[in-house]
Design a protein around this motif. Structure first.
Motif, short mmCIF file in Angstrom:
data_model
loop_
_atom_site.label_atom_id
_atom_site.label_comp_id
_atom_site.label_asym_id
_atom_site.label_seq_id
_atom_site.Cartn_x
_atom_site.Cartn_y
_atom_site.Cartn_z
N CYS A 44 0.80 -1.23 0.00
CA CYS A 44 0.00 0.00 0.00
C CYS A 44 0.83 1.28 0.00
O CYS A 44 0.43 2.29 0.52
CB CYS A 44 -0.99 0.00 1.16
SG CYS A 44 -0.21 0.13 2.76
N GLY A 45 2.00 1.24 -0.57
CA GLY A 45 2.75 2.47 -0.78
C GLY A 45 3.68 2.89 0.34
O GLY A 45 4.21 4.00 0.31
N HIS A 46 3.90 2.06 1.34
CA HIS A 46 4.77 2.48 2.44
C HIS A 46 6.18 2.80 1.96
O HIS A 46 6.83 3.70 2.49
CB HIS A 46 4.81 1.41 3.54
CG HIS A 46 3.52 1.27 4.26
ND1 HIS A 46 2.76 0.13 4.21
CD2 HIS A 46 2.83 2.13 5.04
CE1 HIS A 46 1.67 0.29 4.93
NE2 HIS A 46 1.69 1.51 5.44
N ASP A 47 6.68 2.05 0.99
CA ASP A 47 8.01 2.35 0.47
C ASP A 47 8.04 3.74 -0.14
O ASP A 47 8.99 4.50 0.04
CB ASP A 47 8.43 1.31 -0.58
CG ASP A 47 8.60 -0.08 0.00
OD1 ASP A 47 8.73 -0.19 1.23
OD2 ASP A 47 8.62 -1.03 -0.78
N LEU A 48 6.98 4.09 -0.86
CA LEU A 48 6.88 5.43 -1.46
C LEU A 48 6.78 6.49 -0.38
O LEU A 48 7.40 7.56 -0.49
CB LEU A 48 5.69 5.51 -2.40
CG LEU A 48 5.43 6.89 -3.01
CD1 LEU A 48 6.61 7.34 -3.86
CD2 LEU A 48 4.16 6.89 -3.82
N HIS A 49 6.03 6.21 0.69
CA HIS A 49 5.90 7.19 1.78
C HIS A 49 7.27 7.51 2.36
O HIS A 49 7.63 8.68 2.56
CB HIS A 49 5.01 6.65 2.90
CG HIS A 49 3.63 6.31 2.47
ND1 HIS A 49 2.74 5.67 3.29
CD2 HIS A 49 2.96 6.53 1.30
CE1 HIS A 49 1.60 5.49 2.66
NE2 HIS A 49 1.70 6.00 1.45
N THR A 50 8.04 6.47 2.64
CA THR A 50 9.37 6.67 3.23
C THR A 50 10.30 7.40 2.26
O THR A 50 11.01 8.33 2.65
CB THR A 50 9.98 5.31 3.63
OG1 THR A 50 9.08 4.68 4.56
CG2 THR A 50 11.33 5.48 4.29
N ALA A 51 10.28 7.00 0.99
CA ALA A 51 11.13 7.67 0.00
C ALA A 51 10.73 9.13 -0.17
O ALA A 51 11.60 10.00 -0.33
CB ALA A 51 11.03 6.93 -1.34
#
Length: 79
Positions: A44-51
């Motif tokens: 659900c996009g957690h990698d994108l949130h962190t980046a």
């Protein structure tokens, strides 16, 4: 985990947050970058949130001489 960028001028403190955990879901995509940890899927996009938060930090550091106040960067696990 919280990091803080201190501005060069007085002003308010604001916080920008990003969740950074995987979902307790079995990975079943078969993709080469699929999670290898049982019952953990980045779905659900957690990698994108962190980046995105890291990108904001980089931009804010470049603006630090003009920054008024402080910015706290919150990387939130297990939200």
């Amino acid at each position: 985990m919280i990091a803080e960028i201190a501005g060069q001028h007085p002003g308010p403190c604001v916080i920008i947050g990003a969740d950074m955990d995987a979902l307790p879901t079995e990975e079943a995509t078969g993709l080469p970058f699929a999670s290898t940890v049982q019952r953990s899927m980045h779905a659900c996009g957690h990698d994108l949130h962190t980046a995105s938060l890291l990108g904001a930090a980089q931009a804010l550091l470049a603006l630090k001489p003009r920054l008024r106040g402080n910015v706290r960067l919150m990387f939130q696990p297990a939200e």
